[in-house]
Scaffold this active site. Structure first.
Site, mmCIF file in Angstrom:
data_model
loop_
_atom_site.group_PDB
_atom_site.id
_atom_site.type_symbol
_atom_site.label_atom_id
_atom_site.label_comp_id
_atom_site.label_asym_id
_atom_site.label_seq_id
_atom_site.Cartn_x
_atom_site.Cartn_y
_atom_site.Cartn_z
ATOM 1 N N TYR A 103 0.827 -1.204 0.000
ATOM 2 C CA TYR A 103 0.000 0.000 0.000
ATOM 3 C C TYR A 103 0.860 1.253 0.000
ATOM 4 O O TYR A 103 0.675 2.170 -0.817
ATOM 5 C CB TYR A 103 -0.939 0.005 1.210
ATOM 6 C CG TYR A 103 -1.590 1.344 1.436
ATOM 7 C CD1 TYR A 103 -2.558 1.818 0.554
ATOM 8 C CD2 TYR A 103 -1.213 2.166 2.503
ATOM 9 C CE1 TYR A 103 -3.149 3.068 0.739
ATOM 10 C CE2 TYR A 103 -1.789 3.407 2.698
ATOM 11 C CZ TYR A 103 -2.758 3.856 1.811
ATOM 12 O OH TYR A 103 -3.316 5.089 1.990
ATOM 13 N N GLY A 104 1.808 1.324 0.925
ATOM 14 C CA GLY A 104 2.689 2.484 0.997
ATOM 15 C C GLY A 104 3.509 2.669 -0.261
ATOM 16 O O GLY A 104 3.729 3.807 -0.705
#
Length: 344
Positions: A140-141
């Site tokens: 996600y990051g």
């Protein structure tokens, strides 16, 4: 200004839409409704569909004479991103690529990108400023960091004015009907546990912090929304050409302190079953992640206005409406069903 808000039916997106319309902006929303709710924006034009659909995106941009884009549509569950990384790269990275390509082709002048403090990973600093090296620790990051690079590279090639806004821990609500209904954030997770007369869980109490639990920078969603309005206005006027900035209060609060505020607001702090239980640390959880918010204050004149108790009280005002739908045996006796607060 006519603005396209992608993901405008979601928790944060609906707050942004409401704040922009209140500021006098004309808004159209594109949302696939995979997690959003049209009822959150009853008076705003909605096009149902995905940012991956290039033809649809182009028709929305041209048909509504869009001059500015605020892009919030994305997958955002960290655990899911670890299990399904290709889904996240498709939705968050390829979706952004399609949107940017269509927007620049249509002559869109400014672009606000919803990023995240997840781009930093686990920084070993007292307060995280925008110059800290980005080392995300999950897919996600990484999709958010790639997104920032893509926006900046596109801007350099086309002259697009942009802002990459890195949210810290979002909480609260500006109106009960806009309440966060997800289960991936601390506040609604604790609400859900308490509503079942189950102890809230804390992951690790042996960190190098005052009470041993992690410290985070919680920011009210209404403040997140006002930051988007400020960024979009500055880009549209040409006062700002490019900006990468944190959105946070610049102040930390421990997970244990936040849980105790939640217990107090919901009226169950005296109930033994509501005391938090400690479980082992989760891999990758840094001890402290607190924003430096000096840049956005200097560039946009923006600062957060709400504190942690306001966040929890506003969130409870909305979330508690759903408690009555729980089976009787799961309804906590101590939770006040008619708790009301004023929300800005």
């Amino acid at each position: 200004m006519k603005c396209l808000v992608t993901g405008g039916c979601g928790y944060i997106g609906a707050h942004v839409v409401r704040a922009m319309t209140a500021a006098g902006d004309r808004v159209v929303v594109l949302d696939d409704l995979s997690s959003g709710d049209q009822a959150r924006i009853p008076d705003v034009p909605l096009v149902v569909g995905s940012v991956l659909d290039r033809r649809l995106v182009e028709s929305v941009l041209s048909g509504h004479d869009v001059q500015s884009v605020v892009h919030l549509a994305a997958k955002k569950r960290v655990e899911e991103s670890v299990c399904r990384p290709t889904l996240y790269y498709r939705e968050n990275v390829e979706g952004l690529r399609v949107l940017l390509e269509a927007a620049t082709h249509a002559g869109v002048e400014s672009f606000v990108f919803s990023s995240s403090a997840a781009v930093y990973g686990a920084p070993d600093v007292d307060r995280v400023d925008e110059d800290v090296e980005c080392r995300p620790v999950n897919p996600y990051g990484r999709t958010k960091l790639v997104g920032e690079w893509m926006v900046a590279d596109t801007a350099r090639a086309t002259g697009l004015r942009y802002a990459n806004l890195r949210y810290f821990n979002v909480a609260g609500t500006a109106a009960p009907e806009l309440t966060d209904r997800g289960e991936s954030s601390l506040v609604p997770l604790v609400f859900r546990q308490l509503a079942r007369q189950r102890a809230p869980r804390i992951f690790g109490d042996d960190y190098d912090t005052a009470d041993g639990t992690c410290i985070r920078d919680f920011v009210h969603v209404a403040d997140i929304a006002s930051a988007h309005v400020a960024a979009a206005r500055a880009l549209t006027s040409g006062a700002v050409e490019e900006l990468t900035a944190n959105i946070g209060r610049g102040a930390g609060i421990s997970v244990l302190e936040m849980v105790e505020i939640i217990r107090s607001v919901t009226g169950v702090s005296g109930e033994p079953w509501s005391a938090p239980v400690v479980e082992p640390r989760r891999a990758g959880d840094p001890a402290r992640v607190v924003a430096s918010a000096e840049r956005i204050a200097a560039v946009l004149g923006w600062e957060a206005r709400h504190g942690p108790r306001e966040m929890v009280a506003s969130a409870w005002a909305g979330w508690s409406r759903s408690v009555g739908a729980l089976p009787a045996e799961h309804r906590p006796q101590g939770l006040a069903q008619d708790h009301e607060v004023e929300c800005e």
